[in-house]
Design an enzyme around this catalytic site. Sequence first.
Site, PDB file in Angstrom:
ATOM      1  N   ASP A  93      53.717  57.780 -45.874  1.00  0.00           N
ATOM      2  CA  ASP A  93      52.257  57.212 -46.437  1.00  0.00           C
ATOM      3  C   ASP A  93      51.265  57.604 -47.795  1.00  0.00           C
ATOM      4  OD1 ASP A  93      49.743  56.433 -46.036  1.00  0.00           O
ATOM      5  OD2 ASP A  93      48.682  56.807 -44.527  1.00  0.00           O
ATOM      6  N   SER A  94      50.721  56.688 -48.521  1.00  0.00           N
ATOM      7  CA  SER A  94      50.560  57.397 -49.744  1.00  0.00           C
ATOM      8  C   SER A  94      49.981  58.644 -49.631  1.00  0.00           C
ATOM      9  CB  SER A  94      49.698  56.358 -50.490  1.00  0.00           C
ATOM     10  OG  SER A  94      48.665  55.855 -49.935  1.00  0.00           O
ATOM     11  N   GLY A  95      48.667  58.757 -48.649  1.00  0.00           N
ATOM     12  CA  GLY A  95      47.706  59.728 -48.288  1.00  0.00           C
ATOM     13  C   GLY A  95      46.311  59.434 -48.780  1.00  0.00           C
ATOM     14  N   GLY A  96      46.174  57.940 -49.211  1.00  0.00           N
ATOM     15  CA  GLY A  96      45.079  57.215 -49.431  1.00  0.00           C
ATOM     16  C   GLY A  96      44.301  57.151 -47.686  1.00  0.00           C
ATOM     17  N   PHE A  97      44.692  57.688 -46.885  1.00  0.00           N
ATOM     18  CA  PHE A  97      44.277  57.516 -45.348  1.00  0.00           C
ATOM     19  C   PHE A  97      43.753  58.453 -45.074  1.00  0.00           C
ATOM     20  CE2 PHE A  97      43.716  57.567 -41.120  1.00  0.00           C
ATOM     21  CZ  PHE A  97      42.268  56.790 -40.965  1.00  0.00           C
ATOM     22  N   ASP A 147      46.513  53.943 -52.356  1.00  0.00           N
ATOM     23  CA  ASP A 147      45.292  53.067 -52.284  1.00  0.00           C
ATOM     24  C   ASP A 147      43.802  53.213 -52.135  1.00  0.00           C
ATOM     25  OD1 ASP A 147      46.195  54.001 -49.837  1.00  0.00           O
ATOM     26  OD2 ASP A 147      45.200  52.517 -48.564  1.00  0.00           O
ATOM     27  N   GLN A 197      44.439  45.949 -48.716  1.00  0.00           N
ATOM     28  CA  GLN A 197      42.690  46.825 -47.927  1.00  0.00           C
ATOM     29  C   GLN A 197      42.210  44.970 -47.818  1.00  0.00           C
ATOM     30  OE1 GLN A 197      41.872  48.740 -46.692  1.00  0.00           O
ATOM     31  NE2 GLN A 197      43.862  50.257 -47.106  1.00  0.00           N
ATOM     32  N   GLY A 224      43.622  49.544 -43.061  1.00  0.00           N
ATOM     33  CA  GLY A 224      42.973  49.756 -42.772  1.00  0.00           C
ATOM     34  C   GLY A 224      42.415  48.962 -41.723  1.00  0.00           C
ATOM     35  N   ASP A 274      53.676  52.113 -36.449  1.00  0.00           N
ATOM     36  CA  ASP A 274      53.818  53.488 -35.727  1.00  0.00           C
ATOM     37  C   ASP A 274      52.578  53.708 -36.033  1.00  0.00           C
ATOM     38  OD1 ASP A 274      51.922  53.055 -39.239  1.00  0.00           O
ATOM     39  OD2 ASP A 274      51.980  55.431 -38.439  1.00  0.00           O
ATOM     40  N   CYS A 312      63.045  52.305 -17.421  1.00  0.00           N
ATOM     41  CA  CYS A 312      63.206  53.188 -18.929  1.00  0.00           C
ATOM     42  C   CYS A 312      64.592  54.021 -18.289  1.00  0.00           C
ATOM     43  CB  CYS A 312      61.815  54.306 -18.836  1.00  0.00           C
ATOM     44  SG  CYS A 312      61.900  54.720 -20.049  1.00  0.00           S
ATOM     45  N   CYS A 314      64.643  56.947 -20.657  1.00  0.00           N
ATOM     46  CA  CYS A 314      64.847  58.463 -20.670  1.00  0.00           C
ATOM     47  C   CYS A 314      65.063  59.835 -20.587  1.00  0.00           C
ATOM     48  CB  CYS A 314      63.375  58.237 -21.424  1.00  0.00           C
ATOM     49  SG  CYS A 314      62.312  59.413 -20.581  1.00  0.00           S
ATOM     50  N   CYS A 317      62.684  59.741 -17.747  1.00  0.00           N
ATOM     51  CA  CYS A 317      63.242  59.354 -16.611  1.00  0.00           C
ATOM     52  C   CYS A 317      64.225  59.032 -15.059  1.00  0.00           C
ATOM     53  CB  CYS A 317      62.707  57.551 -16.975  1.00  0.00           C
ATOM     54  SG  CYS A 317      60.575  57.178 -16.891  1.00  0.00           S
ATOM     55  N   HIS A 343      59.848  60.045 -23.402  1.00  0.00           N
ATOM     56  CA  HIS A 343      58.999  58.804 -22.390  1.00  0.00           C
ATOM     57  C   HIS A 343      58.620  57.613 -23.561  1.00  0.00           C
ATOM     58  CE1 HIS A 343      58.219  55.451 -19.717  1.00  0.00           C
ATOM     59  NE2 HIS A 343      57.189  55.177 -19.934  1.00  0.00           N
TER      60      HIS A 343
END
Length: 376
Positions: A93-97, A147, A197, A224, A274, A312, A314, A317, A343
Amino acid sequence: MDHHFKVLHKDTETAARAAVLTTNRGLVHTPVFMPVATQGTVKAVTERDLVEIGTECMLSNTYHLYLRPGLPTFEKFGGLNNFMKHQGPILTDSGGFQVYSLSRLRKITDSGVHFASHIDGSPHFFTPEKVIDYQASIGSSIWTCLDVCVKNPASRADALDALKKTKKWAERAKIHFDEKTRHIPRAERPQLFGIIQGSIYTDLRAEAAKHMAELGVDGFAVGGLSVGESKAQMMESLGAVMDNLPKDKPVYFMGLGTPEDIWNSVELGVDMFDCVLPTRNARNGQALTSAGKLYIKNAPFKNDESPLDAECDCICCRNYSKAYLSHLFKAGEILASQLISIHNLRFLINQTKIMRLAIAGGTFKQAKKSFMDAYL
Ligand SMILES: [Zn+2]
């Protein structure tokens, strides 16, 4: 013609699609859920576990890595992959958020954003070009353009102003990215995703999508949204974006991680997801299961010999009972966080696999209904 993204199957009733994204660190089958390694680690989950649960792409964060450990570390170690010993592709991620949500003394100008570190208050200045350079040092496989984020709810005037800057900055990022990566052989070249955005204003969302489509980036990140607006506003805004994007490039919905939201977004044609919630909630004792959310600290599990989710596969489980997990959680043992995190991630990765198979088999709507009926 660019073939970095190949649609393998299209659902006949919806816009859902199963595709493969070719990156400089291997293939990513979509729809895909990407575990989040904000600080260069998926909290409480080892690399071995990430491989075992089928992680195909991971997320990390330019803002956090730039501040700590700092870029010289990545230059010394030859990138984040080598530093954290991870083989597969990483999207940064660019870091804008994060500049918007974490830092103090933020001041946005036409050229970039001044901010104070949330760690020690030190002053920093991000520009679209610098953020491209930082991602080159980090060595991620998918980079994003810097952004401008706005609070929710945002006035139309604020959303429009942020969108104008985001568009200009994306143009500058694209020029710099092209110059920086031109010499890299095609198979080794990273990709650039533009962030769309526009808050909850559908006309601004449509404008943002059209602009990013024209810019010729490798993929689209929808930012956003899922920040406190209603579900109806979120899906309407997403719809406005999807209606205006080309169908031959990947679309990533930033920070969306509930299984029902993922099913609904895949139905509109979104490919990548994500979210920190599956691991954050795991540390608070909340597990995702095919029968719905489960709170492990609840009393009824004291003598329950069954796993979190019988469907599941994993490590949690396959081996442990709800009673044991409940005991670990109540005793404050960190193994509870580890096992439930593994899990929850496996659960979401499995969901996206179920979606891919359903799209290929022409049964997406039926599979979605089966999931929703059992989960909600
Ligand atoms: Zn499990």
